[in-house]
Design a protein around this motif. Structure first.
Motif, PDB file in Angstrom:
ATOM      1  N   ARG A  12      10.301  -3.319  -3.309  1.00  0.00           N
ATOM      2  CA  ARG A  12       9.369  -2.481  -4.077  1.00  0.00           C
ATOM      3  C   ARG A  12       8.007  -2.481  -3.402  1.00  0.00           C
ATOM      4  O   ARG A  12       7.559  -3.496  -2.883  1.00  0.00           O
ATOM      5  N   ILE A  13       7.352  -1.335  -3.423  1.00  0.00           N
ATOM      6  CA  ILE A  13       6.006  -1.231  -2.862  1.00  0.00           C
ATOM      7  C   ILE A  13       5.032  -1.483  -4.005  1.00  0.00           C
ATOM      8  O   ILE A  13       4.824  -0.633  -4.857  1.00  0.00           O
ATOM      9  N   THR A  14       4.465  -2.686  -3.996  1.00  0.00           N
ATOM     10  CA  THR A  14       3.610  -3.105  -5.109  1.00  0.00           C
ATOM     11  C   THR A  14       2.180  -3.401  -4.691  1.00  0.00           C
ATOM     12  O   THR A  14       1.353  -3.728  -5.534  1.00  0.00           O
ATOM     13  N   THR A  15       1.885  -3.307  -3.387  1.00  0.00           N
ATOM     14  CA  THR A  15       0.530  -3.574  -2.908  1.00  0.00           C
ATOM     15  C   THR A  15       0.141  -2.506  -1.894  1.00  0.00           C
ATOM     16  O   THR A  15       1.001  -1.814  -1.331  1.00  0.00           O
ATOM     17  N   VAL A  16      -1.148  -2.415  -1.649  1.00  0.00           N
ATOM     18  CA  VAL A  16      -1.659  -1.477  -0.648  1.00  0.00           C
ATOM     19  C   VAL A  16      -1.108  -1.840   0.732  1.00  0.00           C
ATOM     20  O   VAL A  16      -0.744  -0.969   1.519  1.00  0.00           O
ATOM     21  N   GLU A  17      -1.000  -3.128   1.011  1.00  0.00           N
ATOM     22  CA  GLU A  17      -0.494  -3.577   2.306  1.00  0.00           C
ATOM     23  C   GLU A  17       0.949  -3.121   2.515  1.00  0.00           C
ATOM     24  O   GLU A  17       1.312  -2.666   3.602  1.00  0.00           O
ATOM     25  N   LEU A  18       1.793  -3.263   1.483  1.00  0.00           N
ATOM     26  CA  LEU A  18       3.181  -2.819   1.594  1.00  0.00           C
ATOM     27  C   LEU A  18       3.256  -1.302   1.756  1.00  0.00           C
ATOM     28  O   LEU A  18       4.065  -0.791   2.517  1.00  0.00           O
ATOM     29  N   ASN A  20       0.959   0.659   3.101  1.00  0.00           N
ATOM     30  CA  ASN A  20       0.521   0.992   4.458  1.00  0.00           C
ATOM     31  C   ASN A  20       1.583   0.647   5.494  1.00  0.00           C
ATOM     32  O   ASN A  20       1.790   1.407   6.449  1.00  0.00           O
TER      33      ASN A  20
END
Length: 53
Positions: A12-18, A20
């Motif tokens: 899951r994409i749960t952060t800005v870093e993930l 990006n």
């Protein structure tokens, strides 16, 4: 069961870093496929085109 089920191996994409990292990975893969060719892209702005009452 819906056909739109996230595979167990998909993170899951749960952060800005993930987010990006995902974008960078996809852009790299597209550049490898496309090279220096031109691309015609049609993109819909909506998730669902049905009218909401």
């Amino acid at each position: 069961m819906s056909g739109n089920v996230r595979p167990e191996t998909m993170e899951r994409i749960t952060t800005v870093e993930l987010a990006n990292a995902f974008i960078d990975e996809q852009v790299k893969e597209l550049r490898e496929q496309i090279g220096d060719k031109k691309v015609l892209l049609a993109l819909s702005g909506g998730v669902d085109t049905r009218s909401v009452p």
